[in-house]
Design an enzyme around this catalytic site. Structure first.
Site, PDB file in Angstrom:
ATOM      1  N   ASP A  61       0.842  -1.188   0.000  1.00  0.00           N
ATOM      2  CA  ASP A  61       0.000   0.000   0.000  1.00  0.00           C
ATOM      3  C   ASP A  61       0.880   1.241   0.000  1.00  0.00           C
ATOM      4  O   ASP A  61       1.528   1.571   0.996  1.00  0.00           O
ATOM      5  CB  ASP A  61      -0.912  -0.003   1.235  1.00  0.00           C
ATOM      6  N   LYS A 121      -2.264   6.172  -4.396  1.00  0.00           N
ATOM      7  CA  LYS A 121      -3.348   7.089  -4.071  1.00  0.00           C
ATOM      8  C   LYS A 121      -3.150   8.450  -4.747  1.00  0.00           C
ATOM      9  O   LYS A 121      -2.029   8.953  -4.839  1.00  0.00           O
ATOM     10  CB  LYS A 121      -3.439   7.283  -2.550  1.00  0.00           C
ATOM     11  N   HIS A 173      -7.109   9.808  -2.035  1.00  0.00           N
ATOM     12  CA  HIS A 173      -6.488   9.735  -0.710  1.00  0.00           C
ATOM     13  C   HIS A 173      -7.362  10.378   0.378  1.00  0.00           C
ATOM     14  O   HIS A 173      -7.543   9.811   1.457  1.00  0.00           O
ATOM     15  CB  HIS A 173      -5.103  10.399  -0.751  1.00  0.00           C
ATOM     16  N   TYR A 177       3.439   9.748   0.423  1.00  0.00           N
ATOM     17  CA  TYR A 177       4.419   9.114   1.308  1.00  0.00           C
ATOM     18  C   TYR A 177       5.846   9.491   0.942  1.00  0.00           C
ATOM     19  O   TYR A 177       6.767   9.301   1.746  1.00  0.00           O
ATOM     20  CB  TYR A 177       4.267   7.588   1.292  1.00  0.00           C
TER      21      TYR A 177
END
Length: 314
Positions: A32, A66, A99, A37
């Site tokens: 994921d 996302k 997201h 990130y």
């Protein structure tokens, strides 16, 4: 999609590639990721290494990414998706998620990537800059990604029941996944039930609860679920760790889970949850810990960190 996945949030860039390879060795096939990130290039390096070393094939992997908030406008959705694909070194994503149900002003990739939350971070007192982009427009652009073969499935994160109801009224391609925070302090039973009624699968992020938030000062040690009495009783009864009990609880209630760790021994521990089953009494006792305690709450962290009060949950 494998029910036990591996979360890549907050893994440092210099550890990400090695972590992905170790996770593949441990048995993970579901990863994921997200643009926000900041480690998708390194995640792609790890995937490429794992494939080149013969540990796994691309077909065996399930890769999720996302769409970040600044790319909600229809003309920017494909751009964001292709950026993630390029960084990950992939031809397609198995799952692509919105997201947050929060549209922010566009920031060009050449200006700053990932764009994060604050529109002009170099400016004193800068905050979030909201964009007037309805979610139905973003979703329509997500659907075109499926049409073009860039993604296999699409879904949403951090939606509440009202947004999910609304999405079902206008979606041409129905969401395959709802990803939400869920653990025994935040069971979200009604939302999970609603998703099931609509035929939408659910992934629980932060399945261990507060553990992911200590380093961010968004939770205190006293918020940990690992020492909760029903969890410890079940752990003793099954000769498992409290973390394994929490993860098993998540699986047994029908959600997928995406715990995160950089330690190989913990990776294997987190996967070793298929050889026991919690009883109905144990499941109920753990679920009774619910406090509607949300650790990842934009209504709290956006004001504290980004000078903007922007709740999405009542």
């Amino acid at each position: 999609m494998p029910r036990s996945g591996f979360g890549l949030w907050k893994i440092p860039q210099d550890k990400t590639a090695d972590t992905v390879v170790e996770a593949v060795r441990a048995g993970y096939r579901h990863f994921d990721s997200a643009a926000d990130y900041g480690n998708e290039v390194q995640t792609g390096d790890g995937i490429a290494r794992a494939v080149s070393e013969g540990l796994v094939s691309r077909e065996e992997l399930w890769i999720t990414s996302k769409l970040w908030n600044t790319f909600h406008a229809p003309e920017h959705v494909e751009e964001a998706c292709r950026k993630s694909l390029g960084d990950l070194g992939l031809d397609f994503l198995d799952l692509y998620l919105i997201h947050f149900p929060i549209a922010l002003e566009y920031v060009p990739i050449s200006t700053r990537y990932p764009p994060e939350w604050v529109h002009e971070p170099e400016t004193d007192g800068a905050g979030m800059k909201l964009a007037k982009v309805p979610l139905h427009q973003t979703w329509a652009a997500m659907e075109t990604l499926v049409d073009k073969g860039l993604v296999k499935n699409i879904g949403v994160c951090n939606y509440n029941s009202g947004l999910l109801h609304d999405l079902m009224t206008y979606s041409r391609i129905r969401p395959a996944m709802l990803q939400i925070e869920s653990h025994p302090y935040l069971t979200q039973e009604r939302l999970i039930r609603l998703a099931g009624d609509y035929g939408v699968d659910v992934t629980a992020f932060s399945p261990l609860g507060a553990q992911s938030y200590f380093e961010l000062n968004m939770a205190a040690e006293g918020d940990s679920l690992l020492g909760a009495a029903p969890v410890m009783v079940a752990a003793s009864a099954h000769c498992k760790t409290p973390a394994q009990v929490l993860l098993r609880w998540g699986i047994q209630r029908g959600t997928a889970i995406i715990p995160k760790t950089t330690k190989p021994e913990r990776m294997r521990e987190n996967l070793d949850i298929d050889d026991f089953e919690l009883s109905r009494v144990e499941m109920a006792a753990i679920s009774s810990l619910n406090q509607d305690r949300r650790f990842n709450d934009p209504g709290a962290f956006t004001e504290a960190a980004f000078n903007t009060f922007h709740p999405i949950y009542d």
